[in-house]
Write a protein that holds these residues in place. Structure first.
Motif, mmCIF file in Angstrom:
data_model
loop_
_atom_site.group_PDB
_atom_site.id
_atom_site.type_symbol
_atom_site.label_atom_id
_atom_site.label_comp_id
_atom_site.label_asym_id
_atom_site.label_seq_id
_atom_site.Cartn_x
_atom_site.Cartn_y
_atom_site.Cartn_z
ATOM 1 N N VAL A 95 -16.233 103.069 39.706
ATOM 2 C CA VAL A 95 -16.575 103.962 38.596
ATOM 3 C C VAL A 95 -16.402 103.203 37.276
ATOM 4 O O VAL A 95 -15.431 102.462 37.098
ATOM 5 N N ARG A 97 -16.458 104.019 33.089
ATOM 6 C CA ARG A 97 -16.414 105.131 32.116
ATOM 7 C C ARG A 97 -16.525 104.594 30.695
ATOM 8 O O ARG A 97 -15.786 103.672 30.328
ATOM 9 N N SER A 103 -12.356 113.322 36.369
ATOM 10 C CA SER A 103 -10.992 113.105 36.872
ATOM 11 C C SER A 103 -10.116 112.374 35.851
ATOM 12 O O SER A 103 -8.901 112.575 35.812
ATOM 13 N N ASP A 132 -11.327 111.129 48.640
ATOM 14 C CA ASP A 132 -11.627 109.928 47.835
ATOM 15 C C ASP A 132 -10.501 109.556 46.865
ATOM 16 O O ASP A 132 -10.680 109.621 45.636
ATOM 17 N N ASP A 178 -20.201 108.306 32.197
ATOM 18 C CA ASP A 178 -19.609 107.534 33.294
ATOM 19 C C ASP A 178 -20.577 107.496 34.466
ATOM 20 O O ASP A 178 -21.594 108.191 34.454
ATOM 21 N N PHE A 179 -20.290 106.668 35.437
ATOM 22 C CA PHE A 179 -21.124 106.624 36.641
ATOM 23 C C PHE A 179 -20.348 105.953 37.764
ATOM 24 O O PHE A 179 -19.314 105.330 37.539
ATOM 25 N N LYS A 180 -20.917 106.113 38.961
ATOM 26 C CA LYS A 180 -20.322 105.524 40.168
ATOM 27 C C LYS A 180 -21.367 104.656 40.864
ATOM 28 O O LYS A 180 -22.540 105.047 40.944
ATOM 29 N N SER A 201 -24.898 110.693 40.397
ATOM 30 C CA SER A 201 -23.773 109.753 40.330
ATOM 31 C C SER A 201 -23.457 109.298 38.902
ATOM 32 O O SER A 201 -22.647 108.390 38.715
ATOM 33 N N CYS A 202 -24.110 109.913 37.932
ATOM 34 C CA CYS A 202 -23.856 109.564 36.521
ATOM 35 C C CYS A 202 -23.531 110.838 35.742
ATOM 36 O O CYS A 202 -24.005 111.912 36.100
ATOM 37 N N ARG A 203 -22.775 110.704 34.671
ATOM 38 C CA ARG A 203 -22.673 111.813 33.701
ATOM 39 C C ARG A 203 -23.495 111.432 32.484
ATOM 40 O O ARG A 203 -23.269 110.363 31.889
ATOM 41 N N ARG A 219 -22.092 121.393 39.439
ATOM 42 C CA ARG A 219 -20.639 121.542 39.621
ATOM 43 C C ARG A 219 -20.108 122.743 38.847
ATOM 44 O O ARG A 219 -19.288 123.500 39.330
#
Ligand code: UDP
Length: 242
Positions: A95, A97, A103, A132, A178-180, A201-203, A219
């Motif tokens: 991740v 950010r 989180s 996770d 952010d992203f993963k 997978s991204c904000r 969500r």
């Protein structure tokens, strides 16, 4: 080259199915019309979602390759299927950010969308049973999940992805919060970027309206998700054409 066709289902994920193909080096990815959150606890079928994410991820992975970031993407086959290079996925989520959210915000009671001077990198161990959990370099090494050199490579590559994604989204009037990403090991033992990059997978936040344009809409139950993803795709196609 003879045409590659899919054979056995290898893996059924929450948003994608992976099939073996007639070429042992190649995997067929099917993007499903399904969205999940909270590690699968919230799950809904959504028409058009697979197609939109398949296109968004295909465009982004092609763009990253064109900018020197090697990855598993080979080509998009049709509306919701891709061919990718076969890799063994390293069970870590990397991740990055640029601002506090999710989180990070919860864990540190950080101010929502506080901007970081330097991007923050984190690893999470991919395990639905364990939800996770956060994992650091030495924990991952102890568990035999990845070597320190692999972790360093993933971190540095994820930061390069961040630089490129920030530029792409800036052209779309969007801030990347952010992203993963995920990585895999190819047949030669090389670590390469894999999985998908999409609003799952991204904000992403619209710079004018400050509205979320990503899975947070699902969500948090903020409205219809597919039109939001289609908006991302429309802006992305326009930005890539320019
Ligand atoms: N993320 C993801 N898959 C996961 C967990 C997180 O794609 O299983 C993405 C998420 O969309 C966000 C970033 O990783 O862009 C950071 O997520 P965070 O750690 O804040 O977790 P969250 O609060 O989203 O569960």
């Amino acid at each position: 080259m003879t045409e590659i066709t899919k054979t056995d289902l290898m893996y059924q994920g929450k948003a994608k199915e992976m099939f073996a193909t007639t070429d042992p080096e190649t995997v067929w990815v099917h993007y499903m019309d399904q969205v999940t959150a909270f590690n699968g606890k919230k799950k809904v079928q959504m028409k058009g979602k697979g197609e939109t994410n398949c296109r968004i991820s295909s465009i982004i992975f092609s763009d990253l390759a064109a900018h020197g970031i090697e990855n598993h993407f080979i080509k998009q086959l049709d509306s919701n299927n891709q061919l990718v290079k076969r890799v063994k996925i390293i069970p870590l989520e990397t991740v990055v950010r640029n601002m506090a959210s999710g989180s990070f915000e919860r864990k540190f009671a950080a101010e929502h969308l506080m901007k970081f001077e330097k991007p923050v990198t984190e690893f999470f161990y991919k395990s639905d049973e364990l939800d996770d959990p956060f994992i650091n370099d030495s924990q991952a090494e102890a568990l035999g999940v990845a070597t320190p050199a692999q972790m360093d490579f993933m971190k540095q590559t994820a930061l390069k992805v961040n630089d490129r994604l920030k530029a792409i989204f800036a052209d779309m009037n969007i801030d990347l919060v952010d992203f993963k990403v995920e990585f895999g090991v190819d047949g030669d033992g090389k670590v390469i970027l894999a999985d998908e990059i999409s609003p799952d997978s991204c904000r992403l936040i619209d710079r004018d309206t400050k509205k979320s344009l990503d899975k947070d809409v699902f969500r948090k139950g903020l409205g219809e998700l597919v039109p939001v993803y289609e908006e991302i795709l429309t802006r992305l196609e326009k930005a890539e054409e320019a």
